[in-house]
Every structure is written in C-alpha cells, then in structure tokens.
Design a protein around this motif. Structure first.
Motif, PDB file in Angstrom:
ATOM      1  N   GLY A  82       0.796  -1.227   0.000  1.00 24.00           N
ATOM      2  CA  GLY A  82       0.000   0.000   0.000  1.00 24.00           C
ATOM      3  C   GLY A  82       0.823   1.269   0.000  1.00 24.00           C
ATOM      4  O   GLY A  82       0.398   2.279  -0.566  1.00 24.00           O
ATOM      5  N   ARG A  83       2.003   1.223   0.618  1.00 22.30           N
ATOM      6  CA  ARG A  83       2.813   2.444   0.698  1.00 22.30           C
ATOM      7  C   ARG A  83       3.247   2.913  -0.692  1.00 22.30           C
ATOM      8  O   ARG A  83       2.985   4.042  -1.101  1.00 22.30           O
ATOM      9  CB  ARG A  83       4.042   2.203   1.578  1.00 22.30           C
ATOM     10  N   GLY A  84       3.920   2.047  -1.421  1.00 20.04           N
ATOM     11  CA  GLY A  84       4.384   2.393  -2.748  1.00 20.04           C
ATOM     12  C   GLY A  84       3.247   2.600  -3.722  1.00 20.04           C
ATOM     13  O   GLY A  84       3.346   3.400  -4.664  1.00 20.04           O
ATOM     14  N   GLU A  85       2.137   1.888  -3.488  1.00 18.12           N
ATOM     15  CA  GLU A  85       0.983   2.017  -4.378  1.00 18.12           C
ATOM     16  C   GLU A  85       0.363   3.413  -4.273  1.00 18.12           C
ATOM     17  O   GLU A  85      -0.122   3.955  -5.271  1.00 18.12           O
ATOM     18  CB  GLU A  85      -0.043   0.925  -4.050  1.00 18.12           C
ATOM     19  N   VAL A  86       0.401   4.005  -3.080  1.00 19.42           N
ATOM     20  CA  VAL A  86      -0.041   5.401  -2.933  1.00 19.42           C
ATOM     21  C   VAL A  86       0.852   6.317  -3.764  1.00 19.42           C
ATOM     22  O   VAL A  86       0.373   7.216  -4.472  1.00 19.42           O
ATOM     23  CB  VAL A  86      -0.032   5.824  -1.441  1.00 19.42           C
ATOM     24  N   GLU A  87       2.158   6.065  -3.719  1.00 17.82           N
ATOM     25  CA  GLU A  87       3.093   6.856  -4.522  1.00 17.82           C
ATOM     26  C   GLU A  87       2.832   6.663  -6.013  1.00 17.82           C
ATOM     27  O   GLU A  87       2.933   7.610  -6.806  1.00 17.82           O
ATOM     28  CB  GLU A  87       4.544   6.483  -4.177  1.00 17.82           C
ATOM     29  N   ASP A  88       2.487   5.431  -6.408  1.00 19.27           N
ATOM     30  CA  ASP A  88       2.169   5.163  -7.817  1.00 19.27           C
ATOM     31  C   ASP A  88       0.986   6.016  -8.270  1.00 19.27           C
ATOM     32  O   ASP A  88       1.023   6.644  -9.329  1.00 19.27           O
ATOM     33  CB  ASP A  88       1.808   3.685  -8.021  1.00 19.27           C
ATOM     34  N   MET A  89      -0.073   6.028  -7.468  1.00 24.33           N
ATOM     35  CA  MET A  89      -1.274   6.768  -7.865  1.00 24.33           C
ATOM     36  C   MET A  89      -1.010   8.270  -7.891  1.00 24.33           C
ATOM     37  O   MET A  89      -1.496   8.982  -8.782  1.00 24.33           O
ATOM     38  CB  MET A  89      -2.444   6.431  -6.938  1.00 24.33           C
ATOM     39  N   LEU A  90      -0.251   8.751  -6.923  1.00 23.59           N
ATOM     40  CA  LEU A  90       0.120  10.175  -6.931  1.00 23.59           C
ATOM     41  C   LEU A  90       0.904  10.519  -8.197  1.00 23.59           C
ATOM     42  O   LEU A  90       0.708  11.588  -8.796  1.00 23.59           O
ATOM     43  CB  LEU A  90       0.951  10.511  -5.690  1.00 23.59           C
ATOM     44  N   ALA A  91       1.770   9.602  -8.628  1.00 17.88           N
ATOM     45  CA  ALA A  91       2.550   9.826  -9.853  1.00 17.88           C
ATOM     46  C   ALA A  91       1.640   9.859 -11.081  1.00 17.88           C
ATOM     47  O   ALA A  91       1.852  10.659 -11.999  1.00 17.88           O
ATOM     48  CB  ALA A  91       3.609   8.736 -10.003  1.00 17.88           C
ATOM     49  N   VAL A  92       0.621   8.993 -11.093  1.00 13.07           N
ATOM     50  CA  VAL A  92      -0.331   8.982 -12.214  1.00 13.07           C
ATOM     51  C   VAL A  92      -1.103  10.295 -12.258  1.00 13.07           C
ATOM     52  O   VAL A  92      -1.301  10.876 -13.333  1.00 13.07           O
ATOM     53  CB  VAL A  92      -1.295   7.777 -12.110  1.00 13.07           C
ATOM     54  N   VAL A  93      -1.540  10.784 -11.094  1.00 13.88           N
ATOM     55  CA  VAL A  93      -2.240  12.067 -11.041  1.00 13.88           C
ATOM     56  C   VAL A  93      -1.348  13.175 -11.598  1.00 13.88           C
ATOM     57  O   VAL A  93      -1.790  13.998 -12.418  1.00 13.88           O
ATOM     58  CB  VAL A  93      -2.675  12.402  -9.593  1.00 13.88           C
ATOM     59  N   GLN A  94      -0.096  13.183 -11.180  1.00 15.64           N
ATOM     60  CA  GLN A  94       0.831  14.213 -11.641  1.00 15.64           C
ATOM     61  C   GLN A  94       1.072  14.111 -13.151  1.00 15.64           C
ATOM     62  O   GLN A  94       1.191  15.123 -13.846  1.00 15.64           O
ATOM     63  CB  GLN A  94       2.155  14.090 -10.888  1.00 15.64           C
TER      64      GLN A  94
END
Length: 206
Positions: A82-94
């Motif tokens: 879940g930790r890295g997956e949050v970073e993944d989604m934030l990267a997609v938003v960006q």
C-alpha cells in the motif's frame, strides 16, 4: 475496454507504470484516476468493476485513466503493501492530471489507496469527485473523509460482501457521519449488478 482505449506508460517511482486512457465524446470535464483491487489477488486495470467505473466517468464527460500498480501487468516494481501504491497513484495524477478538474476513484484495495491519495492531495488540490467502491476498511487503514468533502464523495458497498464485510465499512463511516450507498444482495465484485453500479456512479457525477 473499447477500441479507443489508449495504452501508454511513463516512469514512476518504482519503474514504468502502465496506463489506459479513455476519452469522452465531446469536451472533457476533467480527468478521473481510477485504482484497481489488490495486486496479489488478481487485481489489474482490466478488472470489471474498474472498467465499469471508467465507463461511468467517460459517459459522464470525464477522461478516465486506469493504471496498473507496481508489479502488475507491464508496470515495473513489486507489491509494497500500500505504501508504494499510494506513490504510484500520486505519480499517475501528476502525469495525467497535473492541473484542472480531478476526480479519484478506487475499488477494494484501490479504494484504500484512493482515500490515502485524497488525504495527501487535500487541501492543496481540489478533488471534484471521490468514488470509493467496496473500500477495504477491514484490511487497510482507509483514510477518513473530511466533512467538507462529503458532498462530492460516493461510497458504494454490497450488502453481502464477504471480502470486506458491510459492517466494517459502516464502522469506518459511522464516526464521520459519512453516508454509504448499499447495494441490496451485492457481493464484493457486484456480479450481475455492474449496470446498477454504473448508474449509481453516473448519478453522482451529474
């Protein structure tokens, strides 16, 4: 999902992230980023509920972006609880929606990740719509939704969900006085009820 789905990838925090883009007919109201269920239990951007969410958004005038978390499909990296997956989604938003109208949606584990991303982006970024389908409240720390954001938030859960019990979602929602839309007889994957799920999301997006 359809003949017009555009697949692409971009460099994410753990390597390439695979994305699928669907655009509405006519002008787009904004970008909706949609997160899939648990990577270790077959969750991908092609999940039926995730595709249903994408259809609801595109038919409501939004550009829908689905993506694979790290270690899924053509996305590089490995599952990170879940930790890295949050970073993944934030990267997609960006990558897909650095500015302009933004909606976030997620199913099951993806609902947990979406809640965390929502919490990280607020209040610096306005989130126009938030859709959480069967958020995994019994298994992960789903972030509470601030009262000011309740009006733009839709939480949908199946009455007979045996993966994430309805009681767990009610226990999460109750202290927040956050309404939950319950689909009678619905299971975790909403088998036979995807058209109803789509109509409930489309109604929220009007």
């Amino acid at each position: 999902m359809n003949a017009h789905t555009q697949k692409s990838s971009f460099p994410g925090p753990a390597g390439a992230i695979e994305m699928a883009l669907d655009v509405p007919t006519g002008a787009s109201r904004g970008v909706a980023v949609i997160a899939h269920p648990h990577p270790l239990f077959g969750g991908t951007l092609d999940n039926k509920v995730v595709q249903t969410l994408a259809r609801a958004f595109t038919q409501s005038g939004w550009t829908a972006v689905r993506f694979n978390f790290r270690g899924v499909g053509a996305s590089e990296g490995v599952y990170d609880e879940g930790r890295g997956e949050v970073e993944d989604m934030l990267a997609v938003v960006q990558q897909a929606a650095p500015q302009g109208a933004l909606a976030l949606a997620g199913f099951s584990f993806g609902g947990f990740v979406t809640s965390q991303v929502f919490a990280r982006l607020q209040p610096a970024r306005v989130i126009d719509k938030l859709v959480l389908v069967a958020p995994a409240t019994s298994r992960f720390a789903v972030s509470p939704i601030p009262e000011a954001a309740h009006e733009q938030t839709l939480v949908i859960h199946g009455e007979q969900d045996d993966t994430v019990p309805l009681q767990a979602v009610m226990d999460w929602a109750r202290p927040q006085l956050l309404p939950v839309t319950v689909v009678p007889g619905g299971g975790h994957f909403f088998h036979g009820q995807l058209p109803l799920l789509k109509s409930l999301v489309a109604r929220h997006l009007r």
